[in-house]
Design an enzyme around this catalytic site. Sequence first.
Site, PDB file in Angstrom:
ATOM      1  N   ASP A   1      31.546  33.252  46.777  1.00  8.21           N
ATOM      2  CA  ASP A   1      31.714  34.276  46.191  1.00  8.21           C
ATOM      3  C   ASP A   1      32.823  34.959  46.329  1.00  8.21           C
ATOM      4  OD1 ASP A   1      29.770  36.678  45.392  1.00  8.21           O
ATOM      5  OD2 ASP A   1      30.981  37.979  46.896  1.00  8.21           O
ATOM      6  N   SER A   2      32.278  36.266  44.721  1.00  4.44           N
ATOM      7  CA  SER A   2      34.139  36.461  45.106  1.00  4.44           C
ATOM      8  C   SER A   2      34.748  37.386  45.640  1.00  4.44           C
ATOM      9  CB  SER A   2      33.678  37.885  43.465  1.00  4.44           C
ATOM     10  OG  SER A   2      32.991  38.368  44.018  1.00  4.44           O
TER      11      SER A   2
ATOM     12  N   TYR B   1      34.786  39.116  40.185  1.00  2.00           N
ATOM     13  CA  TYR B   1      34.752  38.447  38.664  1.00  2.00           C
ATOM     14  C   TYR B   1      33.672  39.306  37.620  1.00  2.00           C
ATOM     15  CZ  TYR B   1      35.534  34.241  41.788  1.00  2.00           C
ATOM     16  OH  TYR B   1      35.875  32.889  42.657  1.00  2.00           O
ATOM     17  N   GLY B   2      33.257  39.985  38.140  1.00  2.00           N
ATOM     18  CA  GLY B   2      32.289  40.583  36.961  1.00  2.00           C
ATOM     19  C   GLY B   2      32.487  40.954  35.226  1.00  2.00           C
TER      20      GLY B   2
ATOM     21  N   CYS C   1      26.519  33.916  44.608  1.00  2.00           N
ATOM     22  CA  CYS C   1      27.357  35.717  43.659  1.00  2.00           C
ATOM     23  C   CYS C   1      26.970  34.812  42.717  1.00  2.00           C
ATOM     24  CB  CYS C   1      28.598  34.862  43.029  1.00  2.00           C
ATOM     25  SG  CYS C   1      29.498  35.841  42.084  1.00  2.00           S
ATOM     26  N   ASN C   2      25.189  36.105  41.645  1.00  2.00           N
ATOM     27  CA  ASN C   2      25.136  36.195  40.622  1.00  2.00           C
ATOM     28  C   ASN C   2      26.410  36.084  39.340  1.00  2.00           C
ATOM     29  OD1 ASN C   2      23.788  37.873  41.912  1.00  2.00           O
ATOM     30  ND2 ASN C   2      21.844  37.488  40.504  1.00  2.00           N
ATOM     31  N   THR C   3      27.324  36.249  39.366  1.00  2.00           N
ATOM     32  CA  THR C   3      28.072  35.690  38.312  1.00  2.00           C
ATOM     33  C   THR C   3      28.822  35.046  38.061  1.00  2.00           C
ATOM     34  OG1 THR C   3      28.831  38.160  38.769  1.00  2.00           O
ATOM     35  CG2 THR C   3      30.031  37.094  37.180  1.00  2.00           C
TER      36      THR C   3
ATOM     37  N   GLU D   1      33.524  46.516  48.805  1.00  2.00           N
ATOM     38  CA  GLU D   1      34.738  45.186  49.267  1.00  2.00           C
ATOM     39  C   GLU D   1      35.237  46.208  49.851  1.00  2.00           C
ATOM     40  OE1 GLU D   1      35.471  42.015  49.080  1.00  2.00           O
ATOM     41  OE2 GLU D   1      33.888  41.965  47.511  1.00  2.00           O
TER      42      GLU D   1
ATOM     43  N   CYS E   1      23.197  41.660  41.898  1.00  2.00           N
ATOM     44  CA  CYS E   1      24.578  41.282  42.327  1.00  2.00           C
ATOM     45  C   CYS E   1      24.466  41.337  43.872  1.00  2.00           C
ATOM     46  CB  CYS E   1      25.659  42.131  41.970  1.00  2.00           C
ATOM     47  SG  CYS E   1      27.345  41.878  42.197  1.00  2.00           S
ATOM     48  N   THR E   2      25.859  40.507  44.233  1.00  2.00           N
ATOM     49  CA  THR E   2      24.858  40.682  45.367  1.00  2.00           C
ATOM     50  C   THR E   2      25.171  41.329  46.405  1.00  2.00           C
ATOM     51  OG1 THR E   2      26.739  38.594  46.069  1.00  2.00           O
ATOM     52  CG2 THR E   2      24.231  37.702  45.549  1.00  2.00           C
ATOM     53  N   HIS E   3      26.635  42.023  46.334  1.00  2.00           N
ATOM     54  CA  HIS E   3      26.965  43.046  46.655  1.00  2.00           C
ATOM     55  C   HIS E   3      26.118  43.906  46.779  1.00  2.00           C
ATOM     56  CE1 HIS E   3      30.708  41.166  45.593  1.00  2.00           C
ATOM     57  NE2 HIS E   3      31.830  41.837  46.336  1.00  2.00           N
TER      58      HIS E   3
HETATM   59  N1  DGL Z   1      28.449  39.198  43.864  1.00  2.00           N
HETATM   60  C1  DGL Z   1      28.717  38.824  42.774  1.00  2.00           C
HETATM   61  C2  DGL Z   1      27.599  39.082  42.270  1.00  2.00           C
HETATM   62  O1  DGL Z   1      26.418  38.563  42.188  1.00  2.00           O
HETATM   63  C3  DGL Z   1      30.709  39.209  41.673  1.00  2.00           C
HETATM   64  C4  DGL Z   1      30.912  40.712  42.549  1.00  2.00           C
HETATM   65  C5  DGL Z   1      32.113  40.739  41.080  1.00  2.00           C
HETATM   66  O2  DGL Z   1      32.709  39.602  41.880  1.00  2.00           O
HETATM   67  O3  DGL Z   1      32.107  40.927  39.973  1.00  2.00           O
HETATM   68  O4  DGL Z   1      27.807  39.414  40.593  1.00  2.00           O
END
Ligand code: DGL
Length: 272
Positions: A12-13, A44-45, A75-77, A154, A186-188
């Site tokens: 993931d990011s 990453y978004g 990570c969805n992104t 984070e 988003c996994t966060h």
């Molecule tokens: N955890 C992320 C996701 O699922 C990335 C979030 C990010 O880095 O912007 O999209």
Amino acid sequence: MIPAKYPIGIFDSGVGGLSVLREIRAEMPYEDILYFGDQGHVPYGPRPMKQIQDFSEAISRYLLLQHAKIIVVACNTASAAALRYLRKTFPHVPFVGMEPAVKPAAEKTQTGKVGVLATPATFQGALYASVVERFANGVELFQNTCNGLVQEIERGNLNGDETRRILKNALQPMLAENIDTVVLGCTHYPFVIPLIQEIVGDNVQVINPAPAVARQVKRLVEAGRMANEQGGAIRIITSGESEMVKSSLMVLLGMDAEVETVTWKTDREIAA
Ligand code: DGL
């Protein structure tokens, strides 16, 4: 035949993929896990798709060098930007990715209105467009990118003023539209479910896709006859600061683990 003792690779990011690691751990406690958090590049978004694809390819190569038997793009992104490309680039590697859970949401909603929280890149990607086209089924979707929320998570700020402000800004207009379901794209975001639930109330259902993804990982590992019954070690690697990630692990998972660090040489290469 891939040896069962090889680890499951997850990336993931940042710390978001830990919400997926937690479910994989619960499903498969005897698997070794190798987790890569790209804190050197989080978030990453807002980044261009091509750059996220480059990061994802380099991280996948790195995990494969460490013998990952399967790679979970937690990570969805990164899934939006790179999953198809990764499958094409590494055709022999099983990949599991994330996509916003529009399908179960569309099946569950009574009001026909669903909120989706995800990053800008996830909403821009072809993966999201295809999920909406295949599964939205006339259901109205309300989207929000929750700018800044990933960074708050984070920092371990799961309940502070800024986190609350971002979530209220995203969710209150959706509530005014009468949504009864929220998709965490988003996994966060699973780490702030208590706060989300507090804002939306008990009548709105929050969908976290991580348990379903963990079950999919298990199916693939078993189908490939790669299940480990004797492991259970977790290795955590970051391209950011190890102390910060160590404290996130404690805050988010109650886990006390050593954190290894790596450095990026370029967008496409991690130093060995
Ligand atoms: N955890 C992320 C996701 O699922 C990335 C979030 C990010 O880095 O912007 O999209």
